[in-house]
Enzyme design. Structure first.
Site, PDB file in Angstrom:
ATOM      1  N   LEU A 211       0.848  -1.383  -0.140  1.00  0.00           N
ATOM      2  CA  LEU A 211       0.281  -0.578   0.045  1.00  0.00           C
ATOM      3  C   LEU A 211       0.801   0.826   0.068  1.00  0.00           C
ATOM      4  O   LEU A 211       2.089   1.734   0.992  1.00  0.00           O
ATOM      5  CB  LEU A 211      -0.713  -0.531   1.302  1.00  0.00           C
ATOM      6  CG  LEU A 211      -2.069   0.846   1.353  1.00  0.00           C
ATOM      7  CD1 LEU A 211      -3.067  -0.372   0.245  1.00  0.00           C
ATOM      8  CD2 LEU A 211      -2.587   0.290   3.359  1.00  0.00           C
ATOM      9  N   HIS A 212       0.869   1.703  -0.810  1.00  0.00           N
ATOM     10  CA  HIS A 212       1.616   3.405  -0.787  1.00  0.00           C
ATOM     11  C   HIS A 212       0.985   4.509  -1.961  1.00  0.00           C
ATOM     12  O   HIS A 212       1.466   5.538  -1.344  1.00  0.00           O
ATOM     13  CB  HIS A 212       2.954   2.899  -1.339  1.00  0.00           C
ATOM     14  CG  HIS A 212       3.442   2.186  -2.913  1.00  0.00           C
ATOM     15  ND1 HIS A 212       2.501   1.868  -3.601  1.00  0.00           N
ATOM     16  CD2 HIS A 212       3.327   4.230  -3.818  1.00  0.00           C
ATOM     17  CE1 HIS A 212       2.916   1.699  -4.823  1.00  0.00           C
ATOM     18  NE2 HIS A 212       3.270   3.574  -5.340  1.00  0.00           N
ATOM     19  N   ARG A 213      -0.521   4.448  -3.012  1.00  0.00           N
ATOM     20  CA  ARG A 213      -0.359   5.372  -3.076  1.00  0.00           C
ATOM     21  C   ARG A 213      -1.211   6.524  -1.890  1.00  0.00           C
ATOM     22  O   ARG A 213      -1.715   6.326  -1.167  1.00  0.00           O
ATOM     23  CB  ARG A 213      -1.692   4.879  -3.830  1.00  0.00           C
ATOM     24  CG  ARG A 213      -1.818   3.419  -4.977  1.00  0.00           C
ATOM     25  CD  ARG A 213      -1.067   4.326  -6.824  1.00  0.00           C
ATOM     26  NE  ARG A 213      -0.826   3.455  -6.797  1.00  0.00           N
ATOM     27  CZ  ARG A 213       0.299   4.130  -7.876  1.00  0.00           C
ATOM     28  NH1 ARG A 213       0.697   4.845  -8.208  1.00  0.00           N
ATOM     29  NH2 ARG A 213       1.206   2.442  -8.302  1.00  0.00           N
TER      30      ARG A 213
END
Ligand code: UD1
Length: 381
Positions: A211-213
């Site tokens: 998860l990084h957006r």
């Protein structure tokens, strides 16, 4: 002699450039010095932590960068502008015949603009992907880079269609397949034999999360919904979560660390809950991906890699620039919607996930096709 600058900046760029470098090395080894590719690997330094950058060079058997711009973090404009200023100097000094960029990150955009302004042809690998969502910074990077490129190498036929609609001349577009899959197929077995740390997991059921957006991790409400959903899912299977530095920072800022276990137990069979760990190396990550029951992600590349592995992927976004992974592969969109994430995950865990098929030309030979096209292009000029 053909002189090329190959650009990397962030983690997902390394596995896309590695097979291109490999092809050039192969070509050079059987040609005379006058005919060879002279290439320089330029790292912008957009990603700079060892576990986001340096370790990948070792895993991917890549030479270290010849030129490091050392840019680091910043706002989009700061980062792009800093890369442009430094990369322009490199172009003046090296006077290349071609600049190769990959993917859709700020480094891709910045170096394409510089090269195009200096009338140096740009080759864009992974051209034509569109999410049709300009709130996503990468969409702007894709559109601008494609509009400036002379060689547009695509991974799928729908990308060709997107480019045609935008008015790109057909003789600049080449459907070659997927270089990231070249790397995956090359290293899959190596990962299986080299990675020891997670050996015991092979026999267990587990989920893997990335998860990084900004739309997920910079937004407290979305982030909370996702973590609540994951908590439910982790009651059925433990989840391993190698966290991007941006994500770790936001978890600390929002006070969300209570959702996670911090240390994997010595006996992996005793895992319960969600385990947050530092980013993994390439080989460790593909090892874990290869035997997971379920992958949850907001990454672009992982949607493609899971399709090749035939493992169900739940993408935590509203849209994707890689619709082929939904149409033909194992991907399903779930957004940041708690109920949908839980429902789709349970479906997958109950054996109802997609099995999919491998898309056309995702066969490990994309980089070879690209080199043949570039050689032909240069022999004409
Ligand atoms: C970038 C790309 C994204 C890609 C992702 C892969 C853009 C617009 N975004 O996002 O498309 O999917 O890389 O990981 O180019 N940070 C560190 N150490 C690092 C790198 C980043 O601590 O080595 C932290 C910094 O706080 C930084 C933040 O992460 O401000 C974001 O980094 P940045 O390069 O701006 O974007 P990513 O989120 O990594």
């Amino acid at each position: 002699m053909i002189k090329l600058l190959c650009i990397v900046g962030t983690r997902p760029n390394f596995m896309k450039i590695a097979p291109i470098i490999n092809q050039m090395e192969k070509y050079n080894s059987v040609h005379s010095p006058q005919e060879i590719f002279e290439y320089l690997l330029v790292h912008t330094g957009q990603h700079y932590d060892d576990n986001m950058s340096d370790h990948f060079f070792k895993d991917l058997q890549m030479p270290p960068p010849d030129i490091h711009l050392g840019i680091g973090s910043g706002t989009h404009s700061e980062q792009t502008a800093k890369i442009m200023i430094k990369f322009e100097k490199v172009c003046f000094q090296e006077n290349p015949d071609l600049v190769i960029v990959v993917g859709d990150v700020n480094s891709t955009l910045a170096c394409s603009i510089v090269a195009a302004k200096l009338l140096i042809p740009v080759a864009h690998i992974e051209a034509g992907l569109r999410s049709f969502d300009r709130r996503m910074p990468e969409e702007v990077n894709r559109i601008v880079t494609d509009s400036l490129s002379e060689y547009l190498f695509t991974t799928c036929r729908d990308a060709n269609e997107n480019l045609k609609i935008e008015g790109v001349l057909q003789n600049k577009i080449y459907f070659v397949g997927n270089v990231m899959i070249d790397t995956l197929l090359k290293f899959k077995e190596i990962a299986n034999s080299k990675v020891k740390r997670f050996n015991k997991l092979k026999a267990l059921n587990y989920g893997l999360l990335t998860l990084h957006r900004p739309s997920n991790v910079d937004n407290k409400k979305n982030c909370h919904q996702i973590f609540e959903a994951l908590t439910e899912i982790s009651k059925k299977v433990p989840i391993i979560f190698p966290a991007h530095p941006r994500t770790q920072k936001m978890i600390d800022e929002f006070g969300f660390s209570h959702f996670f276990q911090k240390k994997l137990p010595f006996n992996l069979a005793q895992m319960r809950g969600i385990y947050i760990i530092p980013p993994l190396s390439y080989l460790e990550f593909i090892y874990l991906m290869g035997s997971a029951k379920l992958i949850l992600t907001d990454s672009g590349g992982i949607q493609e890699e899971t399709t090749v592995f035939g493992i169900p992927c739940l993408t935590l976004r509203e849209n994707t620039e890689r619709p082929i992974t939904i149409k033909e592969g194992t991907n399903t969109l779930a957004g940041a919607n708690k109920e949908k994430i839980i429902k789709e995950s349970f479906n997958i865990l109950n054996g109802k996930g997609k099995t999919g098929k491998i898309p056309e030309l995702w066969d490990g030979k994309a980089s070879q096709r690209i080199m043949n096209i570039l050689l032909e292009g240069f022999s004409k000029n």
